[in-house]
Design a protein around this motif. Structure first.
Motif, PDB file in Angstrom:
ATOM      1  N   VAL A   1       0.844  -1.192   0.000  1.00 52.04           N
ATOM      2  CA  VAL A   1       0.000   0.000   0.000  1.00 52.04           C
ATOM      3  C   VAL A   1       0.875   1.235   0.000  1.00 52.04           C
ATOM      4  N   GLN A   2       0.648   2.177  -0.943  1.00 48.62           N
ATOM      5  CA  GLN A   2       1.437   3.391  -1.017  1.00 48.62           C
ATOM      6  C   GLN A   2       0.768   4.555  -0.306  1.00 48.62           C
ATOM      7  N   LEU A   3      -0.566   4.639  -0.440  1.00 47.25           N
ATOM      8  CA  LEU A   3      -1.342   5.697   0.195  1.00 47.25           C
ATOM      9  C   LEU A   3      -2.496   5.063   0.959  1.00 47.25           C
ATOM     10  N   GLN A   4      -2.646   5.453   2.213  1.00 51.95           N
ATOM     11  CA  GLN A   4      -3.703   4.912   3.059  1.00 51.95           C
ATOM     12  C   GLN A   4      -4.630   6.043   3.460  1.00 51.95           C
ATOM     13  N   ALA A   5      -5.864   5.996   2.952  1.00 45.82           N
ATOM     14  CA  ALA A   5      -6.835   7.047   3.230  1.00 45.82           C
ATOM     15  C   ALA A   5      -7.751   6.629   4.372  1.00 45.82           C
ATOM     16  N   SER A   6      -8.216   7.623   5.127  1.00 48.97           N
ATOM     17  CA  SER A   6      -9.145   7.374   6.223  1.00 48.97           C
ATOM     18  C   SER A   6      -9.922   8.654   6.514  1.00 48.97           C
ATOM     19  N   GLY A   7     -10.920   8.536   7.375  1.00 47.05           N
ATOM     20  CA  GLY A   7     -11.656   9.706   7.826  1.00 47.05           C
ATOM     21  C   GLY A   7     -13.045   9.852   7.261  1.00 47.05           C
ATOM     22  N   GLY A   8     -13.412   9.006   6.325  1.00 44.31           N
ATOM     23  CA  GLY A   8     -14.754   9.085   5.782  1.00 44.31           C
ATOM     24  C   GLY A   8     -15.791   8.658   6.804  1.00 44.31           C
ATOM     25  N   GLY A   9     -17.049   8.870   6.456  1.00 43.81           N
ATOM     26  CA  GLY A   9     -18.116   8.477   7.348  1.00 43.81           C
ATOM     27  C   GLY A   9     -19.418   9.107   6.927  1.00 43.81           C
ATOM     28  N   SER A  10     -20.388   9.045   7.818  1.00 46.53           N
ATOM     29  CA  SER A  10     -21.713   9.604   7.561  1.00 46.53           C
ATOM     30  C   SER A  10     -21.912  10.843   8.418  1.00 46.53           C
ATOM     31  N   VAL A  11     -22.458  11.875   7.808  1.00 48.52           N
ATOM     32  CA  VAL A  11     -22.678  13.132   8.512  1.00 48.52           C
ATOM     33  C   VAL A  11     -23.915  13.802   7.947  1.00 48.52           C
ATOM     34  N   GLN A  12     -24.550  14.626   8.745  1.00 48.43           N
ATOM     35  CA  GLN A  12     -25.706  15.371   8.262  1.00 48.43           C
ATOM     36  C   GLN A  12     -25.250  16.607   7.495  1.00 48.43           C
ATOM     37  N   ALA A  13     -26.109  17.056   6.621  1.00 51.83           N
ATOM     38  CA  ALA A  13     -25.812  18.260   5.848  1.00 51.83           C
ATOM     39  C   ALA A  13     -25.460  19.407   6.789  1.00 51.83           C
ATOM     40  N   GLY A  14     -24.444  20.151   6.400  1.00 52.17           N
ATOM     41  CA  GLY A  14     -23.962  21.240   7.245  1.00 52.17           C
ATOM     42  C   GLY A  14     -22.820  20.843   8.152  1.00 52.17           C
ATOM     43  N   GLY A  15     -22.580  19.552   8.251  1.00 50.42           N
ATOM     44  CA  GLY A  15     -21.525  19.064   9.119  1.00 50.42           C
ATOM     45  C   GLY A  15     -20.162  19.108   8.476  1.00 50.42           C
ATOM     46  N   SER A  16     -19.188  18.564   9.191  1.00 51.42           N
ATOM     47  CA  SER A  16     -17.792  18.593   8.742  1.00 51.42           C
ATOM     48  C   SER A  16     -17.152  17.225   8.886  1.00 51.42           C
ATOM     49  N   LEU A  17     -16.180  16.995   8.037  1.00 55.45           N
ATOM     50  CA  LEU A  17     -15.338  15.803   8.120  1.00 55.45           C
ATOM     51  C   LEU A  17     -13.923  16.192   7.736  1.00 55.45           C
ATOM     52  N   ARG A  18     -12.977  15.409   8.221  1.00 52.47           N
ATOM     53  CA  ARG A  18     -11.599  15.585   7.809  1.00 52.47           C
ATOM     54  C   ARG A  18     -11.065  14.265   7.297  1.00 52.47           C
ATOM     55  N   LEU A  19     -10.644  14.268   6.053  1.00 52.68           N
ATOM     56  CA  LEU A  19     -10.039  13.090   5.445  1.00 52.68           C
ATOM     57  C   LEU A  19      -8.532  13.182   5.578  1.00 52.68           C
ATOM     58  N   SER A  20      -7.930  12.015   5.772  1.00 55.73           N
ATOM     59  CA  SER A  20      -6.488  11.942   5.930  1.00 55.73           C
ATOM     60  C   SER A  20      -5.926  10.881   4.999  1.00 55.73           C
ATOM     61  N   CYS A  21      -4.750  11.122   4.480  1.00 55.48           N
ATOM     62  CA  CYS A  21      -4.105  10.174   3.577  1.00 55.48           C
ATOM     63  C   CYS A  21      -2.626  10.135   3.922  1.00 55.48           C
ATOM     64  N   VAL A  22      -2.155   8.966   4.300  1.00 55.53           N
ATOM     65  CA  VAL A  22      -0.770   8.822   4.746  1.00 55.53           C
ATOM     66  C   VAL A  22       0.013   8.015   3.726  1.00 55.53           C
ATOM     67  N   ALA A  23       1.169   8.518   3.359  1.00 52.00           N
ATOM     68  CA  ALA A  23       2.034   7.804   2.426  1.00 52.00           C
ATOM     69  C   ALA A  23       2.877   6.793   3.184  1.00 52.00           C
ATOM     70  N   THR A  24       3.015   5.634   2.581  1.00 49.77           N
ATOM     71  CA  THR A  24       3.802   4.588   3.218  1.00 49.77           C
ATOM     72  C   THR A  24       4.851   4.068   2.249  1.00 49.77           C
ATOM     73  N   ARG A  25       5.802   3.408   2.781  1.00 51.23           N
ATOM     74  CA  ARG A  25       6.810   2.690   2.012  1.00 51.23           C
ATOM     75  C   ARG A  25       7.551   3.554   1.013  1.00 51.23           C
ATOM     76  N   SER A  26       7.549   3.167  -0.254  1.00 51.76           N
ATOM     77  CA  SER A  26       8.560   3.662  -1.189  1.00 51.76           C
ATOM     78  C   SER A  26       8.455   5.126  -1.549  1.00 51.76           C
ATOM     79  N   ILE A  27       7.318   5.779  -1.336  1.00 56.10           N
ATOM     80  CA  ILE A  27       7.243   7.174  -1.762  1.00 56.10           C
ATOM     81  C   ILE A  27       7.507   8.141  -0.621  1.00 56.10           C
ATOM     82  N   THR A  28       7.796   7.641   0.575  1.00 58.22           N
ATOM     83  CA  THR A  28       7.929   8.558   1.700  1.00 58.22           C
ATOM     84  C   THR A  28       9.120   9.490   1.559  1.00 58.22           C
ATOM     85  N   SER A  29      10.228   9.023   0.961  1.00 58.09           N
ATOM     86  CA  SER A  29      11.431   9.857   0.924  1.00 58.09           C
ATOM     87  C   SER A  29      11.291  11.036  -0.016  1.00 58.09           C
ATOM     88  N   THR A  30      10.435  10.923  -1.012  1.00 56.30           N
ATOM     89  CA  THR A  30      10.261  12.001  -1.985  1.00 56.30           C
ATOM     90  C   THR A  30       8.875  12.605  -1.906  1.00 56.30           C
TER      91      THR A  30
END
Length: 119
Positions: A1-30
């Protein structure tokens, strides 16, 4: 896995969410050199760019999310974030993080995270 996304979910209109995506393994150095973006896709439609950030920090947003979504990065933590405020039902989609290195045409996609906004 190169990119691991998280943070999705269910929310009511007007609400907020924060999505996160973490790089792993071979692309981290660049990681800092990559252009970064979030896309979204709903069934039966093409994947569309929501927000992007070039390696120099320049940002670009789809008209539908301007003023509501903010893309940010933390190069030290190899993380791409998408802050989503004032969510609408039409923001419901699977969201994907994406990185692209223009000098080598390398690109990576995260696995997608579902965002559901109920009206």
């Amino acid at each position: 896995v190169q990119l691991q996304a998280s943070g999705g979910g269910s929310v009511q209109a007007g609400g907020s969410l924060r999505l996160s995506c973490v790089a792993t393994r071979s692309i981290t150095s660049t990681f800092w050199q990559f252009d970064k973006a979030w896309y979204r896709q709903v069934p039966g439609k093409q994947r569309e760019m929501v927000a992007s950030m070039a390696s120099d920090g320049t940002t670009l947003y789809a008209d539908a999310v301007k003023g509501r979504f903010t893309i940010s990065r933390d190069n030290a933590r190899k993380t791409i974030l998408l802050h989503m405020n004032s969510l609408k039902a039409e923001d419901t989609a699977v969201y994907y993080c994406h990185t692209f290195l223009p000098s080598t045409n390398q690109e990576f996609w995260g696995q997608g995270t579902q965002v559901t906004v109920s009206s």
